[in-house]
Scaffold this motif. Structure first.
Motif, short mmCIF file in Angstrom:
data_model
loop_
_atom_site.label_atom_id
_atom_site.label_comp_id
_atom_site.label_asym_id
_atom_site.label_seq_id
_atom_site.Cartn_x
_atom_site.Cartn_y
_atom_site.Cartn_z
N HIS A 106 0.84 -1.20 0.00
CA HIS A 106 0.00 0.00 0.00
C HIS A 106 0.87 1.25 0.00
O HIS A 106 0.63 2.20 -0.76
CB HIS A 106 -0.92 -0.02 1.22
CG HIS A 106 -1.90 1.11 1.27
ND1 HIS A 106 -3.05 1.13 0.52
CD2 HIS A 106 -1.89 2.26 1.99
CE1 HIS A 106 -3.72 2.26 0.77
NE2 HIS A 106 -3.04 2.95 1.65
N ASP A 151 -7.91 -0.57 -5.93
CA ASP A 151 -8.11 0.76 -6.50
C ASP A 151 -7.88 0.69 -8.01
O ASP A 151 -6.88 0.15 -8.47
CB ASP A 151 -7.14 1.75 -5.86
CG ASP A 151 -7.36 3.16 -6.32
OD1 ASP A 151 -6.87 3.51 -7.41
OD2 ASP A 151 -8.03 3.93 -5.61
N LEU A 256 -2.61 5.58 5.62
CA LEU A 256 -3.62 4.94 4.78
C LEU A 256 -4.33 6.03 3.99
O LEU A 256 -4.85 6.99 4.57
CB LEU A 256 -4.63 4.17 5.63
CG LEU A 256 -4.08 3.10 6.57
CD1 LEU A 256 -5.22 2.46 7.35
CD2 LEU A 256 -3.29 2.05 5.81
N GLU A 257 -4.34 5.88 2.67
CA GLU A 257 -5.04 6.85 1.83
C GLU A 257 -6.50 6.42 1.70
O GLU A 257 -6.79 5.32 1.21
CB GLU A 257 -4.38 6.92 0.45
CG GLU A 257 -2.98 7.49 0.47
CD GLU A 257 -2.95 8.94 0.95
OE1 GLU A 257 -3.88 9.69 0.60
OE2 GLU A 257 -2.01 9.30 1.67
N ILE A 258 -7.39 7.29 2.14
CA ILE A 258 -8.81 6.96 2.18
C ILE A 258 -9.60 8.11 1.57
O ILE A 258 -9.68 9.20 2.15
CB ILE A 258 -9.28 6.71 3.63
CG1 ILE A 258 -8.41 5.63 4.29
CG2 ILE A 258 -10.75 6.32 3.66
CD1 ILE A 258 -8.53 5.57 5.78
N ARG A 259 -10.11 7.87 0.37
CA ARG A 259 -10.94 8.87 -0.31
C ARG A 259 -10.25 10.23 -0.39
O ARG A 259 -10.84 11.27 -0.07
CB ARG A 259 -12.30 8.99 0.38
CG ARG A 259 -13.12 7.71 0.34
CD ARG A 259 -14.49 7.89 1.00
NE ARG A 259 -15.26 6.66 0.93
CZ ARG A 259 -16.46 6.51 1.46
NH1 ARG A 259 -17.03 7.53 2.10
NH2 ARG A 259 -17.12 5.36 1.37
N ARG A 261 -7.89 11.38 1.44
CA ARG A 261 -7.32 11.85 2.70
C ARG A 261 -6.31 10.82 3.20
O ARG A 261 -6.31 9.67 2.80
CB ARG A 261 -8.40 12.04 3.77
CG ARG A 261 -9.46 13.06 3.41
CD ARG A 261 -10.49 13.18 4.50
NE ARG A 261 -11.20 11.91 4.73
CZ ARG A 261 -10.96 11.09 5.75
NH1 ARG A 261 -10.02 11.39 6.64
NH2 ARG A 261 -11.65 9.97 5.90
N SER A 262 -5.46 11.27 4.10
CA SER A 262 -4.45 10.38 4.67
C SER A 262 -4.72 10.23 6.17
O SER A 262 -4.83 11.22 6.89
CB SER A 262 -3.04 10.94 4.46
OG SER A 262 -2.07 10.08 5.02
N ALA A 288 -15.72 5.06 6.90
CA ALA A 288 -14.79 4.69 5.83
C ALA A 288 -13.38 4.51 6.36
O ALA A 288 -12.64 3.61 5.93
CB ALA A 288 -14.83 5.73 4.72
N ASP A 289 -13.00 5.37 7.30
CA ASP A 289 -11.66 5.27 7.89
C ASP A 289 -11.50 3.98 8.68
O ASP A 289 -10.49 3.28 8.57
CB ASP A 289 -11.41 6.47 8.81
CG ASP A 289 -11.57 7.79 8.09
OD1 ASP A 289 -10.96 7.97 7.02
OD2 ASP A 289 -12.32 8.65 8.59
N ALA A 292 -11.28 0.97 6.45
CA ALA A 292 -9.96 0.86 5.83
C ALA A 292 -8.94 0.31 6.83
O ALA A 292 -8.07 -0.50 6.46
CB ALA A 292 -9.51 2.23 5.32
N ASP A 295 -9.51 -3.34 7.18
CA ASP A 295 -9.08 -4.07 5.99
C ASP A 295 -7.57 -4.18 5.92
O ASP A 295 -7.03 -5.15 5.38
CB ASP A 295 -9.60 -3.35 4.74
CG ASP A 295 -9.25 -4.09 3.46
OD1 ASP A 295 -9.69 -5.24 3.31
OD2 ASP A 295 -8.53 -3.52 2.62
#
Length: 372
Positions: A106, A151, A256-259, A261-262, A288-289, A292, A295
């Motif tokens: 990732h 992705d 973690l890159e989420i939508r 954002r980091s 969502a955070d 992630a 996951d």
């Protein structure tokens, strides 16, 4: 004990077994010959622009690699906790070259995307090539953990990137929970991704680590996972659990890159993470955070969960969402807290709703809860 020159990974494996750091595993041993061949080939191969170095001459003259095919890389896949990451770490340790790197997949793809953006800003017609050239200039052995493609942006570039890396002599070792054919499964425009799967099969030796032992369940199987003030020095205990789950690996932050954002996890190694309660629930994170995070990791250690109630209601709500995400993803949770789950949210607005979370937290303490 194996010869460390002709069987460098096997020798390293023998050593940590003898030291008691791991238990000997027959399934893991079946993978070692392929890793020995790969490390020996990397050691003999000359660096870019050079006819060969001292290490290459030593390996070339002193020993031949174990018999069998030598691929440009190894794709090691299997269930969680089977020792894939540990074996890859032994490859990195045993490879007698300087230009080697071990990175989470990732994180690697975030760096690649950043390089692509820079290349596009420069107006490069082929944005992937300069990124591959930069990687190849500093890395002859690239090892990354947990290949997973979710992705579409990553899916559309990995094929060409890897093709260029292979052409430039980079050797790749990766681990994954999935067989190559299941990568990016049901993803958007997946037909465009299929050539990458073919490339993996063509240029890498695909090996399944088919162990029936989950090495991460050593402590979890019957061991305590929830600690309160009555349990003594809880931080030291969680330090020991971290050491057991990671092989005493150093903790490094992971973003973690989420939508777009980091979200940074303060301490991570492979699929094990650690954070204080306020790192996870004191910030304005959302579902969502937490999905992630669940996951990205198989085990999460949370330090210092406080008493919950109306005074910190927003943080308590975030904690409920986090627990739901961990529960659904079967993430093993280790935690220190002000009280047992049933007494953690004693009264006030939200106490009734928290009963469901307490029930889940109690269920998650069972020895076999996270077992597949």
């Amino acid at each position: 004990m194996a010869d460390p020159v002709s069987h460098p990974v096997t020798a390293a494996y023998d050593r940590i077994v003898a030291e008691g750091r791991i238990k000997d595993d027959a399934a893991q041993r079946t993978v070692l010959p392929a890793l020995d061949r790969l490390v020996a080939a990397v050691a003999r191969a000359p660096a870019a622009g050079k006819p060969g170095g001292l290490l290459g001459r030593i390996f070339g003259a002193a020993a031949k690699p174990p018999p069998g095919p030598v691929a440009r890389g190894v794709y090691l896949w299997g269930g969680v906790g089977r020792g894939k990451s540990m074996l890859m770490d032994l490859v990195v340790e045993a490879a007698p070259i300087e230009k080697k790197r071990r990175v989470h997949f990732h994180e690697f793809m975030q760096e690649v995307q950043s390089g692509l953006n820079d290349a596009r800003l420069r107006g490069d017609a082929d944005a992937v090539r300069p990124v591959a050239e930069t990687i190849a200039a500093s890395t002859r052995l690239l090892c990354f953990d947990e290949m997973q493609i979710t992705d579409i942006a990553d899916a559309m570039i990995v094929g060409r990137l890897f093709q260029l890396l292979f052409e430039k002599g980079v050797t790749v070792v990766t681990t994954s929970n999935r067989v190559p054919e299941d990568l990016y499964k049901n993803g958007l425009n997946r037909q465009l991704f299929l050539p990458f799967i073919a490339l993996i099969r063509e240029r890498m030796q695909v090996i399944r680590l088919d162990s029936d032992r989950d090495h991460r369940q050593g402590r979890a199987a019957g061991g305590q996972v929830w600690f309160t003030p009555e349990d003594g020095d809880r931080r030291t205990t969680l330090d020991e659990i971290w050491a057991e789950l990671t092989g005493a690996a150093p903790a490094r932050p992971r973003a973690l890159e989420i939508r777009g954002r980091s979200v940074t996890i303060p301490a991570a190694h492979d699929r094990v993470a650690r954070a204080d309660f306020y790192d996870l629930c004191g910030r304005p994170l959302g579902p969502a955070d937490y999905l992630a995070i669940a996951d990205a990791f198989d085990a999460l250690i949370i330090d210092d969960i406080p008493w919950l109630g109306p005074a910190n209601y927003d943080m308590a709500k975030r904690f409920v969402t986090l627990v739901d995400a961990l529960y659904e993803a079967k993430v093993r949770l280790y935690a220190s807290a002000a009280a047992e789950p049933d007494r953690l949210y004693p009264e006030g607005r939200g106490a009734f709703e928290f009963e469901r979370t307490a029930s889940r937290l109690n269920e998650m303490q069972a020895a076999d809860w996270a077992a597949p």
